[in-house]
Design a protein around this motif. Structure first.
Motif, mmCIF file in Angstrom:
data_model
loop_
_atom_site.group_PDB
_atom_site.id
_atom_site.type_symbol
_atom_site.label_atom_id
_atom_site.label_comp_id
_atom_site.label_asym_id
_atom_site.label_seq_id
_atom_site.Cartn_x
_atom_site.Cartn_y
_atom_site.Cartn_z
ATOM 1 N N ILE A 130 -3.567 -17.010 39.570
ATOM 2 C CA ILE A 130 -2.604 -16.831 38.490
ATOM 3 C C ILE A 130 -3.361 -16.634 37.183
ATOM 4 N N GLY A 131 -3.066 -15.538 36.524
ATOM 5 C CA GLY A 131 -3.763 -15.216 35.283
ATOM 6 C C GLY A 131 -4.515 -13.899 35.372
ATOM 7 N N GLY A 132 -4.682 -13.391 36.605
ATOM 8 C CA GLY A 132 -5.308 -12.087 36.778
ATOM 9 C C GLY A 132 -6.813 -12.131 36.904
ATOM 10 N N GLY A 133 -7.387 -10.936 37.061
ATOM 11 C CA GLY A 133 -8.815 -10.816 37.261
ATOM 12 C C GLY A 133 -9.641 -11.314 36.093
ATOM 13 N N ALA A 134 -9.155 -11.073 34.875
ATOM 14 C CA ALA A 134 -9.905 -11.507 33.695
ATOM 15 C C ALA A 134 -10.032 -13.027 33.654
ATOM 16 N N ALA A 135 -8.927 -13.726 33.951
ATOM 17 C CA ALA A 135 -8.960 -15.192 33.952
ATOM 18 C C ALA A 135 -9.883 -15.711 35.044
ATOM 19 N N ALA A 136 -9.841 -15.078 36.221
ATOM 20 C CA ALA A 136 -10.714 -15.501 37.319
ATOM 21 C C ALA A 136 -12.169 -15.275 36.965
ATOM 22 N N ALA A 137 -12.466 -14.152 36.310
ATOM 23 C CA ALA A 137 -13.844 -13.837 35.932
ATOM 24 C C ALA A 137 -14.408 -14.833 34.935
ATOM 25 N N VAL A 149 -13.270 -21.040 45.701
ATOM 26 C CA VAL A 149 -12.269 -20.535 44.755
ATOM 27 C C VAL A 149 -12.122 -21.440 43.529
ATOM 28 N N SER A 150 -12.647 -22.664 43.606
ATOM 29 C CA SER A 150 -12.620 -23.536 42.432
ATOM 30 C C SER A 150 -13.467 -22.962 41.292
ATOM 31 N N LEU A 151 -14.360 -22.028 41.620
ATOM 32 C CA LEU A 151 -15.165 -21.381 40.583
ATOM 33 C C LEU A 151 -14.328 -20.433 39.729
ATOM 34 N N PHE A 152 -13.131 -20.096 40.199
ATOM 35 C CA PHE A 152 -12.249 -19.206 39.442
ATOM 36 C C PHE A 152 -11.300 -19.973 38.529
#
Length: 262
Positions: free
Chosen positions: A129-136, A158-161
Motif C-alpha cells: 500500500i502506497g505504491g512503488g515509490a513508498a516501497a522503494a 517484505v519488511s524491508l518495504f
C-alpha cells in the motif's frame, strides 16, 4: 532477516516499474538480489547487490524467496508452468517461497498454489500500500497473506518495504487491498457527484471544498439524520437533473432493508 539467509540471493521477477522498484530497494539494503526484468519492465540500475537474470538460465534456483510482480494472472500462470512469453527458465527448488505482488482473487491463488505444492514450493500474497515509490523508500504498508511458515519467511524480506501486517490465509492480502480500493473508488465517485451537485445549487468551489473536507459525520448526528440528509441530496439531484448514482444506490439498499425487516 529471520529465516531467509543473507548468503542466498532473493529473486525478483517483474514486467513493469513495480518489480524494478522492489529489486532496487532490496539491493539498497545490501541484500543479494537477482532480477528477471520481463518485457515491459522499467530499466534497473544494476550493481554490487543487484544482478540481472538471463531468461535462458535458471538463475533463481537457489533463491529461498522469490517476489513476483506480474499483474496478469495468465502471464503469472504461464511463468509457473514454463509457458511464459519471455521463456524464462523458472524452476525454484523445494522449500522456496513465492510472494505474489499482483492482484488476484483467493480462488485464483488457490489454483496457482495447486501448481506449486507438488514441487514443495509455497505461495503467499502481498500488497504494498502506497505504491512503488513508498516501497522503494521503505515506508509502504505491507499486507501479507498465506500459511504461517511461508509468511514467516516472506515477512523477513517484505519488511524491508515497510510495516508488515499479516491478514490471514492465502488470498487475504489481495482481498484486503481490493476492499481498500473499493472504498476509495466509491469516495471518489461520491465526491465528484457532490461537487457537481453543489455547483448546480450555486455553491462556490471553495465552499464545497470546505464542506467536503470534513469526512466524519458532524457531532451528534445519528444514522437517521444522515439518511435524511442523504435523501435530501437525492431529491436536490433530481430537481437539478444532476447525477447521483451513489445516493440512488444507498437509497435503494435502505429501502430494500426496510422491506426485508418488516
Amino acid at each position: 532477516m529471520g529465516s531467509a539467509s543473507n548468503t542466498r540471493p532473493i529473486g525478483v521477477i517483474g514486467n513493469d516499474e513495480f518489480g524494478t522498484a522492489i529489486a532496487e530497494r532490496l539491493a539498497a539494503c545490501r541484500i543479494p538480489t537477482l532480477y528477471a526484468a520481463l518485457p515491459g519492465a522499467s530499466p534497473a540500475i544494476y550493481g554490487e547487490h543487484l544482478e540481472p537474470v538471463s531468461p535462458t538460465s535458471n538463475g533463481m534456483a537457489d533463491c529461498p524467496v522469490i517476489l513476483i510482480a506480474i499483474e496478469d494472472t495468465e502471464a503469472f500462470r504461464g511463468l509457473l508452468i514454463g509457458r511464459d512469453a519471455s521463456d524464462l527458465d523458472f524452476a525454484p527448488l523445494s522449500g522456496a517461497v513465492i510472494v505474489d505482488l499482483g492482484a488476484r482473487t483467493p480462488r485464483e491463488l488457490d489454483a496457482l498454489l495447486e501448481l506449486l505444492e507438488p514441487g514443495g514450493i509455497s505461495l503467499t500474497d502481498a500488497a504494498l500500500i502506497g505504491g512503488g515509490a513508498a516501497a522503494a523508500e521503505g515506508r509502504a504498508k505491507v499486507l501479507l497473506g498465506g500459511a504461517e511458515i511461508a509468511t514467516e519467511m516472506a515477512a523477513s524480506i517484505v519488511s524491508l518495504f515497510g510495516t508488515v501486517e499479516r491478514t490471514g490465509p492465502l488470498g487475504s492480502a489481495h482481498a484486503a487491498a481490493a476492499l481498500m480500493g473499493y472504498i476509495e473508488a466509491a469516495h471518489a465517485v461520491a465526491r465528484e457527484e457532490a461537487m457537481a451537485l453543489g455547483a448546480a445549487c450555486g455553491l462556490t468551489p471553495d465552499m464545497i471544498a470546505r464542506v467536503l473536507s470534513e469526512r466524519a459525520p458532524p457531532h451528534g448526528m445519528n444514522i437517521v439524520q444522515i439518511a435524511r440528509r442523504a435523501d435530501l441530496a437525492r431529491r436536490i439531484a433530481r430537481d437539478r437533473n444532476a447525477g447521483a448514482d451513489i445516493i440512488d444506490l444507498a437509497a435503494e439498499k435502505q429501502a430494500r432493508s426496510k422491506r426485508e425487516n418488516r
